[in-house]
Design an enzyme around this catalytic site. Structure first.
Site, PDB file in Angstrom:
ATOM      1  N   PRO A   9      30.179  47.801  42.660  1.00  0.00           N
ATOM      2  CA  PRO A   9      29.519  48.221  41.435  1.00  0.00           C
ATOM      3  C   PRO A   9      30.454  48.600  40.293  1.00  0.00           C
ATOM      4  CG  PRO A   9      29.259  49.866  43.160  1.00  0.00           C
ATOM      5  CD  PRO A   9      29.801  48.641  43.805  1.00  0.00           C
ATOM      6  N   ASN A  10      30.014  48.228  39.123  1.00  0.00           N
ATOM      7  CA  ASN A  10      30.671  48.560  37.844  1.00  0.00           C
ATOM      8  C   ASN A  10      31.947  47.779  37.570  1.00  0.00           C
ATOM      9  OD1 ASN A  10      28.735  50.599  37.055  1.00  0.00           O
ATOM     10  ND2 ASN A  10      29.565  51.819  38.727  1.00  0.00           N
ATOM     11  N   ARG A  17      34.722  49.679  30.861  1.00  0.00           N
ATOM     12  CA  ARG A  17      34.686  50.968  31.563  1.00  0.00           C
ATOM     13  C   ARG A  17      36.080  51.612  31.608  1.00  0.00           C
ATOM     14  NH1 ARG A  17      34.661  50.411  38.193  1.00  0.00           N
ATOM     15  NH2 ARG A  17      34.210  52.630  38.101  1.00  0.00           N
ATOM     16  N   TYR A  22      41.205  51.527  34.158  1.00  0.00           N
ATOM     17  CA  TYR A  22      40.996  50.213  34.769  1.00  0.00           C
ATOM     18  C   TYR A  22      41.556  49.046  33.953  1.00  0.00           C
ATOM     19  CZ  TYR A  22      37.910  52.825  37.849  1.00  0.00           C
ATOM     20  OH  TYR A  22      37.419  53.715  38.759  1.00  0.00           O
ATOM     21  N   ASN A  80      36.987  44.956  47.208  1.00  0.00           N
ATOM     22  CA  ASN A  80      37.057  46.197  46.450  1.00  0.00           C
ATOM     23  C   ASN A  80      35.624  46.701  46.366  1.00  0.00           C
ATOM     24  OD1 ASN A  80      37.202  48.296  44.691  1.00  0.00           O
ATOM     25  ND2 ASN A  80      38.353  47.206  43.096  1.00  0.00           N
ATOM     26  N   ALA A  83      32.728  52.153  44.138  1.00  0.00           N
ATOM     27  CA  ALA A  83      32.236  53.471  44.560  1.00  0.00           C
ATOM     28  C   ALA A  83      31.710  53.467  45.998  1.00  0.00           C
ATOM     29  CB  ALA A  83      31.153  53.942  43.603  1.00  0.00           C
ATOM     30  N   HIS A  86      33.590  54.875  49.207  1.00  0.00           N
ATOM     31  CA  HIS A  86      33.621  56.263  49.655  1.00  0.00           C
ATOM     32  C   HIS A  86      32.318  56.732  50.282  1.00  0.00           C
ATOM     33  CE1 HIS A  86      37.004  55.780  47.017  1.00  0.00           C
ATOM     34  NE2 HIS A  86      36.230  55.630  45.969  1.00  0.00           N
ATOM     35  N   GLU A 104      41.701  45.537  51.759  1.00  0.00           N
ATOM     36  CA  GLU A 104      41.021  46.386  50.759  1.00  0.00           C
ATOM     37  C   GLU A 104      41.893  46.514  49.509  1.00  0.00           C
ATOM     38  OE1 GLU A 104      40.996  50.462  52.103  1.00  0.00           O
ATOM     39  OE2 GLU A 104      39.459  51.051  50.655  1.00  0.00           O
ATOM     40  N   HIS A 106      42.054  48.390  45.520  1.00  0.00           N
ATOM     41  CA  HIS A 106      41.548  49.231  44.438  1.00  0.00           C
ATOM     42  C   HIS A 106      42.484  49.090  43.250  1.00  0.00           C
ATOM     43  CE1 HIS A 106      38.567  50.990  46.991  1.00  0.00           C
ATOM     44  NE2 HIS A 106      39.501  51.111  47.918  1.00  0.00           N
ATOM     45  N   LEU A 107      41.901  48.955  42.080  1.00  0.00           N
ATOM     46  CA  LEU A 107      42.726  48.824  40.877  1.00  0.00           C
ATOM     47  C   LEU A 107      43.541  50.092  40.648  1.00  0.00           C
ATOM     48  CD1 LEU A 107      39.927  47.206  38.736  1.00  0.00           C
ATOM     49  CD2 LEU A 107      42.044  46.062  39.384  1.00  0.00           C
ATOM     50  N   ARG A 113      43.526  60.425  42.912  1.00  0.00           N
ATOM     51  CA  ARG A 113      42.427  60.814  42.019  1.00  0.00           C
ATOM     52  C   ARG A 113      41.620  61.948  42.657  1.00  0.00           C
ATOM     53  NH1 ARG A 113      39.464  55.524  39.935  1.00  0.00           N
ATOM     54  NH2 ARG A 113      38.390  57.155  38.720  1.00  0.00           N
ATOM     55  N   ARG A 117      37.511  60.497  46.504  1.00  0.00           N
ATOM     56  CA  ARG A 117      37.938  59.093  46.562  1.00  0.00           C
ATOM     57  C   ARG A 117      38.962  58.836  47.668  1.00  0.00           C
ATOM     58  NH1 ARG A 117      35.724  56.869  41.698  1.00  0.00           N
ATOM     59  NH2 ARG A 117      35.562  58.508  40.163  1.00  0.00           N
TER      60      ARG A 117
HETATM   61  C1  DQA Z   1      37.888  51.537  42.414  1.00  0.00           C
HETATM   62  C2  DQA Z   1      38.065  53.018  42.757  1.00  0.00           C
HETATM   63  C3  DQA Z   1      36.743  53.643  43.122  1.00  0.00           C
HETATM   64  O1  DQA Z   1      36.928  55.017  43.464  1.00  0.00           O
HETATM   65  C4  DQA Z   1      35.777  53.575  41.955  1.00  0.00           C
HETATM   66  O2  DQA Z   1      34.527  54.108  42.315  1.00  0.00           O
HETATM   67  C5  DQA Z   1      35.653  52.189  41.415  1.00  0.00           C
HETATM   68  C6  DQA Z   1      36.839  51.343  41.323  1.00  0.00           C
HETATM   69  C7  DQA Z   1      39.198  50.890  41.923  1.00  0.00           C
HETATM   70  O3  DQA Z   1      39.253  49.670  41.896  1.00  0.00           O
HETATM   71  O4  DQA Z   1      40.133  51.596  41.559  1.00  0.00           O
HETATM   72  O5  DQA Z   1      34.595  51.788  40.944  1.00  0.00           O
HETATM   73  O6  DQA Z   1      37.494  50.846  43.574  1.00  0.00           O
END
Ligand code: DQA
Length: 154
Positions: A9-10, A17, A22, A80, A83, A86, A104, A106-107, A113, A117
């Site tokens: 998501p997102n 965002r 990011y 990835n 959210a 977690h 896995e 994560h950007l 953080r 997370r």
């Molecule tokens: C994320 C890190 C996650 O905690 C966050 O909820 C994201 C992006 C990252 O790519 O850094 O949406 O997965």
């Protein structure tokens, strides 16, 4: 070799965002980046790598993509879960169910953080973890899966 890149998501809002976290490149740029990396790896390893890049804001759809990867004979998953990383035992269970080598990404550096997370359910089913390298983390994950393709009898 067939690889599926799954984004949660997102991530479709990349560029919009929280760009200070990011980055300014958008989701389309991430898709193109992954495909370009796969073309480079195909040439380097003299094999054909087919790479699909998928994104959803819905947990169940992410689970279905992981399940479908099994029926499509996918050889590796880069994920990835955003959210859902977690929170989602369902994504963890799906990755364990299909037993496809997964990495896995994560950007951002999720370990640096907020406290919440630091837990990664999906990560428990992944062989490698790349966090805090931006798009480059996807390259690292793709390279790992390609380099290890066919090892350990898979
Ligand atoms: C994320 C890190 C996650 O905690 C966050 O909820 C994201 C992006 C990252 O790519 O850094 O949406 O997965």
């Amino acid at each position: 070799m067939k690889i599926l890149v799954i984004n949660g998501p997102n991530l479709n809002l990349l560029g919009i965002r929280e760009p200070e976290l990011y980055g300014r490149r958008d989701y389309h740029a991430l898709e193109e980046y992954c495909k370009a990396v796969c073309r480079e790896l195909s040439a380097r390893f003299h094999c054909e790598i087919v790479c699909d890049v998928y994104q959803s804001n819905h947990e169940g759809e992410l689970v279905e993509q992981i399940q479908q990867a099994y029926f499509d004979h996918t050889d590796g998953i880069v994920i990835n879960p955003a959210a859902y990383t977690h929170t989602s035992v369902a994504i963890l269970d799906a990755l364990k169910a299909v037993s496809i080598p997964a990495a896995e990404v994560h950007l951002t550096d999720v370990g640096e953080r907020e406290e919440f997370r630091r837990v990664s359910y999906a990560g428990m089913a992944c062989e490698r973890h790349y966090a805090g390298y931006g798009f480059e983390g996807y390259r690292m994950a793709l390279e790992y899966l390609v380099q290890n393709y066919g090892k350990n009898g898979r």
